[in-house]
Design a protein around this motif. Sequence first.
Motif, PDB file in Angstrom:
ATOM      1  N   VAL A   7       0.859  -1.188   0.000  1.00  0.00           N
ATOM      2  CA  VAL A   7       0.000   0.000   0.000  1.00  0.00           C
ATOM      3  C   VAL A   7       0.888   1.229   0.000  1.00  0.00           C
ATOM      4  N   ALA A   8       0.436   2.281  -0.682  1.00  0.00           N
ATOM      5  CA  ALA A   8       1.272   3.480  -0.773  1.00  0.00           C
ATOM      6  C   ALA A   8       0.389   4.716  -0.854  1.00  0.00           C
ATOM      7  N   ALA A   9       1.003   5.855  -0.517  1.00  0.00           N
ATOM      8  CA  ALA A   9       0.295   7.138  -0.507  1.00  0.00           C
ATOM      9  C   ALA A   9       0.847   8.071  -1.571  1.00  0.00           C
ATOM     10  N   ARG A  25      13.029   8.690  -1.769  1.00  0.00           N
ATOM     11  CA  ARG A  25      14.124   7.925  -2.386  1.00  0.00           C
ATOM     12  C   ARG A  25      14.595   6.816  -1.459  1.00  0.00           C
ATOM     13  N   ARG A  26      14.605   5.607  -1.985  1.00  0.00           N
ATOM     14  CA  ARG A  26      15.015   4.431  -1.193  1.00  0.00           C
ATOM     15  C   ARG A  26      16.526   4.380  -1.082  1.00  0.00           C
ATOM     16  N   PHE A  27      17.001   3.848   0.030  1.00  0.00           N
ATOM     17  CA  PHE A  27      18.444   3.579   0.085  1.00  0.00           C
ATOM     18  C   PHE A  27      18.732   2.093   0.275  1.00  0.00           C
ATOM     19  N   SER A  31      19.600  -3.060  -4.785  1.00  0.00           N
ATOM     20  CA  SER A  31      19.009  -3.105  -6.134  1.00  0.00           C
ATOM     21  C   SER A  31      18.021  -1.968  -6.364  1.00  0.00           C
ATOM     22  N   LEU A  32      17.454  -1.402  -5.281  1.00  0.00           N
ATOM     23  CA  LEU A  32      16.458  -0.325  -5.422  1.00  0.00           C
ATOM     24  C   LEU A  32      17.007   1.022  -4.948  1.00  0.00           C
ATOM     25  N   ALA A  33      18.230   1.036  -4.406  1.00  0.00           N
ATOM     26  CA  ALA A  33      18.784   2.266  -3.828  1.00  0.00           C
ATOM     27  C   ALA A  33      18.903   3.356  -4.888  1.00  0.00           C
ATOM     28  N   GLY A  41       4.386   0.468   2.055  1.00  0.00           N
ATOM     29  CA  GLY A  41       5.067  -0.805   2.289  1.00  0.00           C
ATOM     30  C   GLY A  41       4.094  -1.960   2.280  1.00  0.00           C
ATOM     31  N   LYS A  42       4.595  -3.107   2.713  1.00  0.00           N
ATOM     32  CA  LYS A  42       3.808  -4.343   2.620  1.00  0.00           C
ATOM     33  C   LYS A  42       2.760  -4.420   3.732  1.00  0.00           C
ATOM     34  N   VAL A  43       1.601  -4.914   3.351  1.00  0.00           N
ATOM     35  CA  VAL A  43       0.544  -5.176   4.325  1.00  0.00           C
ATOM     36  C   VAL A  43       0.903  -6.458   5.077  1.00  0.00           C
ATOM     37  N   ARG A  55       0.122   2.896   9.313  1.00  0.00           N
ATOM     38  CA  ARG A  55       1.305   2.410  10.046  1.00  0.00           C
ATOM     39  C   ARG A  55       2.592   2.755   9.307  1.00  0.00           C
ATOM     40  N   GLU A  56       2.618   2.489   7.999  1.00  0.00           N
ATOM     41  CA  GLU A  56       3.839   2.751   7.215  1.00  0.00           C
ATOM     42  C   GLU A  56       4.175   4.240   7.190  1.00  0.00           C
ATOM     43  N   LEU A  57       3.160   5.094   7.083  1.00  0.00           N
ATOM     44  CA  LEU A  57       3.439   6.535   7.001  1.00  0.00           C
ATOM     45  C   LEU A  57       3.945   7.067   8.338  1.00  0.00           C
ATOM     46  N   GLU A  59       5.642   5.083  10.523  1.00  0.00           N
ATOM     47  CA  GLU A  59       6.995   4.520  10.677  1.00  0.00           C
ATOM     48  C   GLU A  59       8.010   5.209   9.770  1.00  0.00           C
ATOM     49  N   GLU A  60       7.625   5.454   8.516  1.00  0.00           N
ATOM     50  CA  GLU A  60       8.602   5.937   7.530  1.00  0.00           C
ATOM     51  C   GLU A  60       8.797   7.442   7.568  1.00  0.00           C
ATOM     52  N   LEU A  61       7.704   8.184   7.788  1.00  0.00           N
ATOM     53  CA  LEU A  61       7.788   9.644   7.643  1.00  0.00           C
ATOM     54  C   LEU A  61       7.441  10.389   8.923  1.00  0.00           C
ATOM     55  N   PRO A  82       0.242  -3.432 -10.848  1.00  0.00           N
ATOM     56  CA  PRO A  82       1.229  -4.519 -10.786  1.00  0.00           C
ATOM     57  C   PRO A  82       2.628  -3.976 -10.488  1.00  0.00           C
ATOM     58  N   LEU A  83       3.354  -4.655  -9.619  1.00  0.00           N
ATOM     59  CA  LEU A  83       4.765  -4.301  -9.386  1.00  0.00           C
ATOM     60  C   LEU A  83       5.602  -5.432  -9.968  1.00  0.00           C
ATOM     61  N   THR A  84       6.747  -5.704  -9.380  1.00  0.00           N
ATOM     62  CA  THR A  84       7.500  -6.867  -9.842  1.00  0.00           C
ATOM     63  C   THR A  84       6.723  -8.116  -9.436  1.00  0.00           C
ATOM     64  N   ALA A  88       1.658  -6.536  -5.699  1.00  0.00           N
ATOM     65  CA  ALA A  88       0.696  -5.632  -6.324  1.00  0.00           C
ATOM     66  C   ALA A  88       0.454  -4.493  -5.342  1.00  0.00           C
ATOM     67  N   MET A  89       0.182  -3.305  -5.877  1.00  0.00           N
ATOM     68  CA  MET A  89       0.121  -2.114  -5.026  1.00  0.00           C
ATOM     69  C   MET A  89      -1.221  -1.401  -5.148  1.00  0.00           C
ATOM     70  N   ARG A  90      -1.752  -0.974  -3.989  1.00  0.00           N
ATOM     71  CA  ARG A  90      -2.905  -0.072  -3.959  1.00  0.00           C
ATOM     72  C   ARG A  90      -2.417   1.293  -3.486  1.00  0.00           C
ATOM     73  N   TRP A 123      12.076   7.178 -10.838  1.00  0.00           N
ATOM     74  CA  TRP A 123      11.101   6.325 -10.146  1.00  0.00           C
ATOM     75  C   TRP A 123      11.442   4.855 -10.358  1.00  0.00           C
ATOM     76  N   LEU A 124      11.046   4.009  -9.428  1.00  0.00           N
ATOM     77  CA  LEU A 124      11.124   2.566  -9.653  1.00  0.00           C
ATOM     78  C   LEU A 124      10.359   2.258 -10.938  1.00  0.00           C
ATOM     79  N   ASP A 125      10.863   1.334 -11.727  1.00  0.00           N
ATOM     80  CA  ASP A 125      10.227   1.042 -13.022  1.00  0.00           C
ATOM     81  C   ASP A 125       8.731   0.751 -12.914  1.00  0.00           C
TER      82      ASP A 125
HETATM   83  N1  8DG Z   1       6.414   1.492  -0.802  1.00  0.00           N
HETATM   84  C1  8DG Z   1       6.539   1.279  -2.110  1.00  0.00           C
HETATM   85  N2  8DG Z   1       7.035   0.105  -2.576  1.00  0.00           N
HETATM   86  C2  8DG Z   1       7.131  -0.030  -3.904  1.00  0.00           C
HETATM   87  C3  8DG Z   1       6.741   0.991  -4.798  1.00  0.00           C
HETATM   88  N3  8DG Z   1       6.972   0.562  -6.073  1.00  0.00           N
HETATM   89  C4  8DG Z   1       7.500  -0.679  -5.981  1.00  0.00           C
HETATM   90  O1  8DG Z   1       7.861  -1.393  -6.921  1.00  0.00           O
HETATM   91  N4  8DG Z   1       7.594  -1.042  -4.654  1.00  0.00           N
HETATM   92  C5  8DG Z   1       8.135  -2.321  -4.186  1.00  0.00           C
HETATM   93  C6  8DG Z   1       9.470  -2.162  -3.505  1.00  0.00           C
HETATM   94  C7  8DG Z   1       9.468  -3.302  -2.526  1.00  0.00           C
HETATM   95  O2  8DG Z   1       9.904  -4.478  -3.218  1.00  0.00           O
HETATM   96  C8  8DG Z   1       7.994  -3.464  -2.171  1.00  0.00           C
HETATM   97  C9  8DG Z   1       7.622  -2.752  -0.910  1.00  0.00           C
HETATM   98  O3  8DG Z   1       8.348  -3.286   0.097  1.00  0.00           O
HETATM   99  P1  8DG Z   1       8.988  -2.443   1.280  1.00  0.00           P
HETATM  100  O4  8DG Z   1      10.369  -2.940   1.495  1.00  0.00           O
HETATM  101  O5  8DG Z   1       8.812  -0.976   1.070  1.00  0.00           O
HETATM  102  O6  8DG Z   1       8.009  -2.925   2.410  1.00  0.00           O
HETATM  103  P2  8DG Z   1       8.117  -2.792   3.961  1.00  0.00           P
HETATM  104  O7  8DG Z   1       8.348  -1.335   4.314  1.00  0.00           O
HETATM  105  O8  8DG Z   1       6.888  -3.444   4.483  1.00  0.00           O
HETATM  106  O9  8DG Z   1       9.456  -3.539   4.359  1.00  0.00           O
HETATM  107  P3  8DG Z   1       9.813  -5.076   4.603  1.00  0.00           P
HETATM  108  O10 8DG Z   1       8.771  -5.630   5.500  1.00  0.00           O
HETATM  109  O11 8DG Z   1       9.883  -5.743   3.264  1.00  0.00           O
HETATM  110  O12 8DG Z   1      11.179  -4.958   5.229  1.00  0.00           O
HETATM  111  O13 8DG Z   1       7.260  -2.877  -3.246  1.00  0.00           O
HETATM  112  C10 8DG Z   1       6.230   2.207  -4.296  1.00  0.00           C
HETATM  113  O14 8DG Z   1       5.895   3.165  -5.011  1.00  0.00           O
HETATM  114  N5  8DG Z   1       6.139   2.312  -2.945  1.00  0.00           N
END
Ligand code: 8DG
Length: 148
Positions: A7-9, A25-27, A31-33, A41-43, A55-57, A59-61, A82-84, A88-90, A123-125
Amino acid sequence: MADQLVVAAVLVDDLEHPTRALGARRFAPESLAGRWELPGGKVEPGEEPLAALHRELDEELGITVEVGDELVPRGGPGTTWPLTSGLAMRVWWCVVRTGIPEAGAAHDALAWVDKVSINDLAWLDPDLPVVDAIAAALTSPGLTAPPD
Ligand SMILES: Nc1nc2c([nH]c(=O)n2[C@H]2C[C@H](O)[C@@H](COP(=O)(O)OP(=O)(O)OP(=O)(O)O)O2)c(=O)[nH]1
């Protein structure tokens, strides 16, 4: 097996007339840095998607948000992007309710981008179709929003 849901905002300055959206920007992992994504993030098992988003917002921000409409792919078939493979993302439009977004546990940079500059971020592909939909919905900053 069903895809793992992410899920993402799309954090914007205004839900009615958005002109700017937040990229993060991911670090990690390596492979995604350096690539930009929507915060989220993941549900987790048993978790509601919107609970995971909040929860993710947090934790992350370090923010709380008001959630608006869901951003769904035009023409369907479903509500997920669809992601990789296996993911899948909402995505929901959101505005900050409390806090100021800060890069923390998951990101090393944040950027508020407009309809044009959104395309300057690497952006991520899998996000490119989402980014196109966001850019199409953002109002050019130079234009006056239509009256309500
Ligand atoms: N948050 C986010 N993830 C994305 C986007 N596009 C995209 O391909 N992804 C992929 C990257 C990661 O493989 C996956 C999200 O996993 P994540 O690592 O952010 O999840 P998480 O915070 O729950 O962390 P973890 O439990 O895997 O450690 O989705 C996007 O726009 N936002």
